[in-house]
Structure formats: structure tokens, C-alpha cells
Design an enzyme around this catalytic site. Structure first.
Site, PDB file in Angstrom:
ATOM      1  CG  ASN A   9       8.021   2.439  -7.863  1.00 42.81           C
ATOM      2  OD1 ASN A   9       8.686   3.688  -8.291  1.00 42.81           O
ATOM      3  ND2 ASN A   9       8.584   1.454  -7.452  1.00 42.81           N
ATOM      4  CD1 TRP A  10       4.102   4.890 -12.271  1.00 47.75           C
ATOM      5  CD2 TRP A  10       3.930   6.859 -13.615  1.00 47.75           C
ATOM      6  NE1 TRP A  10       2.440   5.809 -12.575  1.00 47.75           N
ATOM      7  CE2 TRP A  10       2.714   7.021 -12.731  1.00 47.75           C
ATOM      8  CE3 TRP A  10       4.501   7.972 -13.993  1.00 47.75           C
ATOM      9  CZ2 TRP A  10       1.915   7.652 -13.416  1.00 47.75           C
ATOM     10  CZ3 TRP A  10       3.561   8.706 -14.415  1.00 47.75           C
ATOM     11  CH2 TRP A  10       2.660   8.751 -14.833  1.00 47.75           C
ATOM     12  CE  LYS A  11       9.360  -1.141  -9.502  1.00 51.69           C
ATOM     13  NZ  LYS A  11       9.917  -2.568  -9.092  1.00 51.69           N
ATOM     14  CG  HIS A  98      11.978   0.266  -4.265  1.00 52.19           C
ATOM     15  ND1 HIS A  98      13.077  -0.732  -5.704  1.00 52.19           N
ATOM     16  CD2 HIS A  98      10.855  -0.367  -4.531  1.00 52.19           C
ATOM     17  CE1 HIS A  98      11.896  -1.731  -5.549  1.00 52.19           C
ATOM     18  NE2 HIS A  98      10.254  -1.285  -5.381  1.00 52.19           N
ATOM     19  CD  GLU A 100      12.982  -2.377  -8.639  1.00 58.31           C
ATOM     20  OE1 GLU A 100      12.857  -1.420  -9.173  1.00 58.31           O
ATOM     21  OE2 GLU A 100      12.662  -2.922  -8.913  1.00 58.31           O
ATOM     22  CD  GLU A 170       8.682  -2.738  -2.510  1.00 56.45           C
ATOM     23  OE1 GLU A 170       7.149  -2.719  -3.127  1.00 56.45           O
ATOM     24  OE2 GLU A 170       9.282  -2.312  -3.373  1.00 56.45           O
ATOM     25  N   GLY A 176       7.787  -7.636  -9.550  1.00 53.55           N
ATOM     26  CA  GLY A 176       8.237  -8.296 -10.316  1.00 53.55           C
ATOM     27  C   GLY A 176       8.062  -9.461 -11.082  1.00 53.55           C
ATOM     28  CB  SER A 216       3.730  -9.391  -8.256  1.00 56.50           C
ATOM     29  OG  SER A 216       4.475  -9.544  -8.731  1.00 56.50           O
ATOM     30  N   GLY A 237       3.991  -1.572  -8.764  1.00 59.21           N
ATOM     31  CA  GLY A 237       5.253  -1.319  -9.420  1.00 59.21           C
ATOM     32  C   GLY A 237       4.559  -1.394 -10.754  1.00 59.21           C
ATOM     33  N   GLY A 238       4.682  -2.363 -12.283  1.00 57.79           N
ATOM     34  CA  GLY A 238       4.714  -3.254 -13.056  1.00 57.79           C
ATOM     35  C   GLY A 238       2.636  -3.064 -13.449  1.00 57.79           C
TER      36      GLY A 238
HETATM   37  P1  13P Z   1       5.660  -4.851  -9.496  1.00 57.44           P
HETATM   38  O1  13P Z   1       4.678  -4.647  -8.622  1.00 57.44           O
HETATM   39  O2  13P Z   1       6.069  -4.661 -10.575  1.00 57.44           O
HETATM   40  O3  13P Z   1       6.196  -6.680  -8.641  1.00 57.44           O
HETATM   41  O4  13P Z   1       6.837  -4.185  -7.856  1.00 57.44           O
HETATM   42  C1  13P Z   1       6.498  -3.997  -7.099  1.00 57.44           C
HETATM   43  C2  13P Z   1       7.814  -2.039  -6.440  1.00 57.44           C
HETATM   44  O5  13P Z   1       9.181  -2.615  -7.028  1.00 57.44           O
HETATM   45  C3  13P Z   1       6.657  -1.657  -6.172  1.00 57.44           C
HETATM   46  O6  13P Z   1       7.980  -0.283  -5.578  1.00 57.44           O
END
Ligand code: 13P
Length: 254
Positions: A9-11, A98, A100, A170, A176, A216, A237-238
Site C-alpha cells: 500500500n503505497w498510500k 483502511h 486511515e 491491521e 506506521g 509495521s 505500507g512504509g
Molecule cells: P505500515 O507498514 O507503514 O505500518 O502501514 C501499514 C498499512 O497501513 C498498510 O495498509
């Protein structure tokens, strides 16, 4: 047999050139031609980067996902994107619900349900996200919250299409933050999710649904997480923005 799914997920990161570069580097690192049949690697760039990434991975086994979608097929919904539009640019997967989006854009369980149903109805695969806040965990309400989110999201999705759904656990406190859930904490919730799926759809179907972990995930902790019996991959994510880290996570999963 359920699939292993590793989704990045590149956000709200990358643009045309950095997105194409990242996709090419992941393709190269993952040896995309040799990915096993039982594994799906899915890149989820921002909407406007999807076409260039789809182009970069064309002909490989790497799949493309979107990070959000509207539940209606067309109409006066300024700023929104439909399943048909995603289909037309090569998407096969869509992240829905998600945390977020739930927290920052006020998406309700009902919104998530409508989106999940629209995605399934369009023959795309939803990656349905569930997970508790730290306060909910501390109050001992993790399983109650996950149960509510899961049952609400899957309302209207029947046994014949549940196998196309991917569930992502999640925990919000792990996203994050570097505070990854321990393999044991994650496995407990994944096993619970599968038990809920069993109640709703029967044992055979529940065994076939991929339940992936996000929060994470790194190249360092991926192996231990993916070794758990009910963890079928990751939503990253990251670390998915770093081709070599993401490649190692893919290797840990397959
Ligand atoms: P991180 O891997 O940056 O914690 O993000 C997880 C995430 O929200 C994937 O959708």
C-alpha cells in the site's frame, strides 16, 4: 487452497516517474516471472500512478490494486473513482476500509460494506481492512471490534464469492509506528477472523480465504509473522516503498 498475498500500500506516495521506477525495481527484485502460482504480489499505488505502474508490470504476475473506490458505477460524485474505471486501467484488487479512511475520512462500517460489495460485484478482489485502536485493545475489546467490522463489511457477500475476498487485519496501533503486533498477538486475531468466517460461510470456504497482516511489517519481522498458521501474507505500507525491503518481504512469504 488459499493464496499467499503480499500487497504494497503505497498510500499518498510516489508520482509517475518514481512509481514506475519502484514498480520496475520490485519486478526485478521479486523475479516476477518466477513467482509461484499460490502467491499474489499486489502493488497499490495512488490512483493517478496506477496506469504507469500497470504498464511497468504488464506481462508479469504482479497485480495492481487501488487504495479506495466509490460504491456507485457512475454519476455526479465529484472526485470519486468507480470500479469500472479501476478495471479499465488494469486493477484486479481494491483496498477497502483502511483505518486511515475510516478515521480521517469518516468511512463507516456501512460504507465499507457498500464498497466491498461493489468491488465483488465488479469481479475485482477487495482487501477488506479491520483492526482495533490501542484504547480498544487495552479495554480488552479487540475481538469484539474486529468481529463487528468483519461482519458488517461482509454483509451481502455470499459463500459463492467469499473466496475472492482478502481480509487484512491491521491493528491501528501498529500502523506506521514500528510497534508490530507480535506473531502471537496477530495469530490470535487471525484465527478468530477465520473462526468467524467458518461460522458465516462454513469450514471449506473459511479455509480458502486469505487473511493477511498489516502494521509495521518489515523484512526483519516478516518471516516470524508469516510462519503463523493463519497469517497468509501481508499488507505493507512504509516498507513497500523500498524495493529491496519489499522484495525480502515477498521472499519471506513465498
Ligand atoms: P505500515 O507498514 O507503514 O505500518 O502501514 C501499514 C498499512 O497501513 C498498510 O495498509
Amino acid at each position: 487452497m488459499r493464496k499467499t498475498v503480499i500487497a504494497g500500500n503505497w498510500k499518498m506516495n510516489t508520482d509517475r516517474s518514481s512509481g514506475a521506477e519502484l514498480a520496475a525495481a520490485v519486478m526485478h527484485g521479486a523475479g516476477s516471472a518466477n513467482l509461484p502460482e499460490h502467491a499474489d504480489v499486489v502493488l497499490c499505488p495512488p490512483f493517478v500512478v496506477i496506469p504507469i505502474v500497470a504498464n511497468a508490470v504488464a506481462g508479469s504476475r504482479i497485480r495492481i490494486g487501488a487504495q479506495n473506490v466509490h460504491d456507485q458505477p457512475r454519476g455526479a460524485f465529484t472526485g470519486e473513482i468507480s470500479t469500472g474505471m479501476l478495471h479499465s486501467v488494469g486493477c484486479t484488487h481494491v483496498i477497502v476500509g483502511h483505518s486511515e479512511r475510516r478515521l480521517m475520512f469518516a468511512e463507516s462500517d456501512y460504507d465499507v460494506c457498500r464498497k466491498a460489495n461493489a468491488v465483488v460485484g465488479a469481479n475485482l478482489q477487495p482487501i477488506i481492512c479491520v483492526g482495533e485502536t490501542i484504547a480498544e485493545r487495552e479495554q480488552g475489546r479487540t475481538l469484539e471490534v474486529v468481529r463487528r467490522q468483519l461482519r458488517a463489511a461482509l454483509d451481502g457477500i455470499f459463500e459463492f464469492s467469499i473466496r475472492t475476498c482478502i481480509i487484512a487485519y491491521e491493528p491501528i496501533w501498529a500502523i506506521g509506528t514500528g510497534n508490530t503486533a507480535t506473531p502471537g498477538q496477530a495469530q490470535e486475531v487471525h484465527a478468530f477472523i477465520r473462526s468467524q468466517l467458518r461460522e458465516m460461510y462454513g469450514s471449506a470456504a473459511a479455509e480458502d480465504v486469505s487473511v493477511i497482516y498489516g502494521g509495521s511489517v518489515t523484512e526483519t519481522n516478516a518471516c516470524d509473522l508469516f510462519a503463523q498458521p493463519d497469517i497468509d501474507g501481508g499488507l505493507v505500507g512504509g516498507a513497500s516503498l523500498d524495493a529491496s525491503a519489499f522484495t525480502e518481504i515477498i521472499r519471506a512469504a513465498i
